[in-house]
Design a protein around this motif. Sequence first.
Motif, PDB file in Angstrom:
ATOM      1  N   VAL A  87       0.835  -1.201   0.000  1.00  0.00           N
ATOM      2  CA  VAL A  87       0.000   0.000   0.000  1.00  0.00           C
ATOM      3  C   VAL A  87       0.875   1.257   0.000  1.00  0.00           C
ATOM      4  O   VAL A  87       0.626   2.218  -0.734  1.00  0.00           O
ATOM      5  CB  VAL A  87      -0.948   0.003   1.209  1.00  0.00           C
ATOM      6  CG1 VAL A  87      -1.667   1.340   1.327  1.00  0.00           C
ATOM      7  CG2 VAL A  87      -1.964  -1.122   1.085  1.00  0.00           C
ATOM      8  N   GLN A 124       0.991   4.290  -2.692  1.00  0.00           N
ATOM      9  CA  GLN A 124       0.745   5.677  -2.291  1.00  0.00           C
ATOM     10  C   GLN A 124       1.913   6.592  -2.674  1.00  0.00           C
ATOM     11  O   GLN A 124       1.709   7.745  -3.060  1.00  0.00           O
ATOM     12  CB  GLN A 124       0.498   5.748  -0.784  1.00  0.00           C
ATOM     13  CG  GLN A 124      -0.847   5.194  -0.349  1.00  0.00           C
ATOM     14  CD  GLN A 124      -1.043   5.322   1.144  1.00  0.00           C
ATOM     15  OE1 GLN A 124      -0.080   5.329   1.918  1.00  0.00           O
ATOM     16  NE2 GLN A 124      -2.297   5.405   1.565  1.00  0.00           N
ATOM     17  N   SER A 160       1.902   8.407  -5.993  1.00  0.00           N
ATOM     18  CA  SER A 160       0.946   9.500  -6.198  1.00  0.00           C
ATOM     19  C   SER A 160       1.261  10.717  -5.330  1.00  0.00           C
ATOM     20  O   SER A 160       0.484  11.663  -5.307  1.00  0.00           O
ATOM     21  CB  SER A 160      -0.476   9.012  -5.904  1.00  0.00           C
ATOM     22  OG  SER A 160      -0.590   8.605  -4.546  1.00  0.00           O
ATOM     23  N   MET A 188      -1.697  15.435  -2.714  1.00  0.00           N
ATOM     24  CA  MET A 188      -1.570  15.180  -1.282  1.00  0.00           C
ATOM     25  C   MET A 188      -0.915  16.385  -0.614  1.00  0.00           C
ATOM     26  O   MET A 188       0.115  16.873  -1.066  1.00  0.00           O
ATOM     27  CB  MET A 188      -0.715  13.925  -1.047  1.00  0.00           C
ATOM     28  CG  MET A 188      -0.581  13.530   0.408  1.00  0.00           C
ATOM     29  SD  MET A 188       0.558  12.127   0.626  1.00  0.00           S
ATOM     30  CE  MET A 188      -0.282  10.863  -0.324  1.00  0.00           C
ATOM     31  N   LYS A 229       1.286  10.328   7.206  1.00  0.00           N
ATOM     32  CA  LYS A 229       1.460   8.978   6.677  1.00  0.00           C
ATOM     33  C   LYS A 229       2.871   8.450   6.938  1.00  0.00           C
ATOM     34  O   LYS A 229       3.061   7.255   7.210  1.00  0.00           O
ATOM     35  CB  LYS A 229       1.166   8.962   5.181  1.00  0.00           C
ATOM     36  CG  LYS A 229      -0.298   9.136   4.829  1.00  0.00           C
ATOM     37  CD  LYS A 229      -0.517   9.082   3.329  1.00  0.00           C
ATOM     38  CE  LYS A 229      -1.989   9.238   2.986  1.00  0.00           C
ATOM     39  NZ  LYS A 229      -2.788   8.080   3.467  1.00  0.00           N
ATOM     40  N   MET A 246       6.972   3.989   0.609  1.00  0.00           N
ATOM     41  CA  MET A 246       6.429   5.217   0.033  1.00  0.00           C
ATOM     42  C   MET A 246       7.529   6.001  -0.684  1.00  0.00           C
ATOM     43  O   MET A 246       7.325   6.533  -1.779  1.00  0.00           O
ATOM     44  CB  MET A 246       5.791   6.081   1.120  1.00  0.00           C
ATOM     45  CG  MET A 246       4.467   5.570   1.657  1.00  0.00           C
ATOM     46  SD  MET A 246       3.673   6.769   2.773  1.00  0.00           S
ATOM     47  CE  MET A 246       3.249   8.063   1.614  1.00  0.00           C
TER      48      MET A 246
END
Length: 673
Positions: free
Chosen positions: A443, A447, A450, A459, A467, A488
């Motif tokens: 995940v 993320q 993006s 974001m 996050k 990430m």
Amino acid sequence: MTVLTPEQQQAIARARARVQLKQPQDQPLPPSGRHLTYEEGLAALDGEGPYGYGTVLSGIVEGVPIAGPYLLGGVKKAAAGLRSLLYGGSYDDQLGVVNALDQGAKIAHPNVNTTGQVVGAVGGTIPAVVAAPEMFGAAGGSMLMRSGVSALTGGGIGAADTAVRSGGDPEKTGWGALQGTLLGLGGPIAGEAIGAGVKIGAKALTRALLGEEVASKPAQDILAELTRSSRNWLAKNVSDPDMLAAARDRFDELGSDAMFADVLPEWRGVAKSGAARESTRSKVVDPLNERGSMAGARLRSDFETNLGPDPVPSAIDSELDAAREQVENLRPAAVRGQPPYDFTSIANDLDNSIPYLRDDAQGKLVRVRNMLNDFGKDTVASDPAIAFATRDAIDGILASEKNSKVISVLKNARGMIDDALARAVPEVKAIDAQVDELGRQRVGLAQGQSVLVDGPRAMRPAELQEKLVTGAEPQGTLIGPSAESARMRQGTLGDIYRAVGTEASDMNALRKIVRGKGDWNREKLGMMFGPEKADASLNAIDREALFADTANGVTSAADTARQAGFEKYLGEVSKAPEIPTDKSWTDLGLTTARRLARSLLEGNAGAHAARVADEVAPLSVLRGDQRDALMEALVRLGPENIIDQQRMALINALVQGGGGRAVYPLLPGEEHK
């Protein structure tokens, strides 16, 4: 080391020749008015009065080309008039005294008088050289052209000057014209040789004063072979110390691939002008295209240095998915053969909830409740493997369920079964934690891809910060930070490399993807990789965008204003210089010389302008060591050009002022002719 220009060298040669060709002034003093006695003449020659030293002033006035005899006559007349008022006697008598004193001083001090005449020739010619350097062979062009122009001008001046000084004697006038023509023709060639000698002497002096190491440094640089017109443009437009200091600072920021065309508008105009010419286009455009083709490689190198290597998110996701599947396969074996556990309380809670539900929520919860029974019986199973299978079945239903009420009911049931399994088989929860961690990493990787998205889905920096913090916190039975935040970062970095791979040919698109429209992306990249590394990476993109803008601006047909300055200069160089045609020149009989000189200039000017463009345009797109060598040459060119300008008028005047004149002694009465 400053190198004398050809016209300066020519000046020295012709001045030297003129002095050597002077004839001794040994003619007797003729009478004019009252004769001086022997004693008076001797006193005038031996006296300490101003006549001995004043002969240099007389020589200066007399040395002025063509007009010198008239000027000297006027001075003598004024002196005679003054003496008549102070000492009495007639004007003619005093004029004779002045003539005698002047002639006697010349005999007594010939070297001083000669020096004065040279100075007068120089001073009298400087205005003409400055006003019309083309007529004196001081303009740019080939040696043949400059020699031809110099010969014509020298011949004209020699003829006119000798005619005045000889009273119009045809024979002497002809010899004066011939002498001026020959000296003018050979002046540029002799000047080159003299210049070499001056250079050697200056180098020897440098060695004596500063040592062998300094004196041995090569005098030539990247500009050494350029024409005068090329060097003149460089000196006037791009050798300012402040301009070069600013350019050097920008080169330090942009690196070795930066060009002068990137940092100075004057050079951008030169490059654009060169790209517009067929003869120089490839010399400008090819280096720009070559640099542009390596933009992606340079950016990847910068990103590897500052942010790390390309992580390839798709490959990482595949590895995480395979690892998750491998860990999940450990759970069935972990629950088989475990001691019985009482799941009756869970079954009772579900039985109590079912009567109060309706529609899909009731039906699907009934299905779950029945899964907890032994197969084919109404009794609640005590085997942990059955409870584990029931939990897996609930996960399958949830994966495709969209009804929020059903999802809530099933999650509640799953939670009760999961808690019971944790008590019955603790090993299962450890495996669950590993599976969940791998899922979180997948995940986080998605993320991260993006994070730099612009527009409504962008974001916020605060959201990213949250996050990153929560993504590092462990969950379940795991100890230590989670790798979700690291994934990430990998996702974001992978997206940057993807943009470089797909948009390197369009730097504006790349900047829009990575930098965005505002400051958010810079701030977010700073959170993920550190502010300094983020700034260095974004600056690399800005650098390549500048390089691309240079290439597009140079090759584009638009924005022709940038090339106007250099094009105007080339236009001036490509035109034959205008040679003065005022009455004074016509009166001196130089009309024919002017026509011939202009013919020579017109024949050479077009090719000369093309050579200037060919020499200067490629300099605008130099890189690396060659660019740095050009920078150092321009730094030296500024001071050298100032010195050259100071010398030019003086030395050219020295050549043309007397190089073509044979000096004939005048009788005291001849200044009146």
